[in-house]
Write an enzyme that holds these catalytic residues in place. Sequence first.
Site, PDB file in Angstrom:
ATOM      1  CE  LYS A  47      55.871  40.896  87.234  1.00 36.81           C
ATOM      2  NZ  LYS A  47      56.086  41.311  88.705  1.00 36.81           N
ATOM      3  N   GLY A  48      53.095  35.306  84.418  1.00 39.75           N
ATOM      4  CA  GLY A  48      52.637  33.959  84.843  1.00 39.75           C
ATOM      5  C   GLY A  48      53.305  32.979  83.802  1.00 39.75           C
ATOM      6  CD  GLU A 103      47.671  33.709  79.553  1.00 36.66           C
ATOM      7  OE1 GLU A 103      48.228  33.594  80.574  1.00 36.66           O
ATOM      8  OE2 GLU A 103      46.928  34.809  79.784  1.00 36.66           O
ATOM      9  CG  ASP A 104      49.726  31.647  84.114  1.00 34.73           C
ATOM     10  OD1 ASP A 104      49.014  32.221  83.057  1.00 34.73           O
ATOM     11  OD2 ASP A 104      50.095  32.140  85.024  1.00 34.73           O
ATOM     12  CG  ASP A 107      41.678  32.738  86.676  1.00 40.04           C
ATOM     13  OD1 ASP A 107      41.076  31.866  87.344  1.00 40.04           O
ATOM     14  OD2 ASP A 107      42.697  33.186  86.769  1.00 40.04           O
ATOM     15  CE  LYS A 135      41.719  29.177  89.087  1.00 38.39           C
ATOM     16  NZ  LYS A 135      41.666  30.441  90.081  1.00 38.39           N
ATOM     17  CB  VAL A 157      46.114  27.058  91.468  1.00 43.22           C
ATOM     18  CG1 VAL A 157      44.942  26.086  91.790  1.00 43.22           C
ATOM     19  CG2 VAL A 157      45.732  27.836  90.363  1.00 43.22           C
ATOM     20  CG  ASP A 163      51.589  36.017  91.617  1.00 44.57           C
ATOM     21  OD1 ASP A 163      51.682  37.096  92.265  1.00 44.57           O
ATOM     22  OD2 ASP A 163      50.796  36.131  90.466  1.00 44.57           O
ATOM     23  NE  ARG A 169      55.115  36.195  89.409  1.00 45.17           N
ATOM     24  CZ  ARG A 169      53.984  36.395  88.893  1.00 45.17           C
ATOM     25  NH1 ARG A 169      53.399  35.320  87.977  1.00 45.17           N
ATOM     26  NH2 ARG A 169      53.406  37.424  88.984  1.00 45.17           N
TER      27      ARG A 169
END
Length: 183
Positions: A47-48, A103-104, A107, A135, A157, A163, A169
């Site tokens: 969802k990001g 992508e948001d 990681d 990151k 974050v 979220d 969000r």
Amino acid sequence: MELSDVSADLSEVLFTEQQIADKLAELARRIEADYAGDRPLLVGVLKGAVMVMADLARELKIHLDMDWMAVSSYGAGTQSSGVVRILKDLDTDVQGRRVLIVEDIIDSGLTLSWLKANLATRGAASVEICALLRKPDAVKVDVDVRYLGFDIPNAFVVGYGLDYAETYRNLRGVGVLSPHVYQ
């Protein structure tokens, strides 16, 4: 929602709405040049990536198609299981298409690496990645990110699609969530 509306929940503001908009405009110009004459398929990862995908698509001055995927590698826990499951697959055939995954945040890179390989095996002409955040200190698998917004510290974050327990969000920027909120 403005960052100031939840300032007590944030230990630091990393990026304002304007800084994000400026970065997406910069990335859009590069994407337009690289995809000139083509109609790329933007694949948002739910969802990001909703905010990034929407604002990037509106910024682009080329024709494009959009589709969405939802994938998970976490199961019921907070640590990656290493097994990626497709929760929502594409409605679009990627055969012969130039695909741009949006992508948001990156990681570990494990899921994104799997997703890129998966789309390539479906016959995509090319698969590139656009991510707003990464990151570097959390990356376990080196993933080639053609269009990157910002590198950030390995902190929790939220905002702009990111979220905590489905909250934050809709923040118009990105901030570091204070530990008192999630501990």
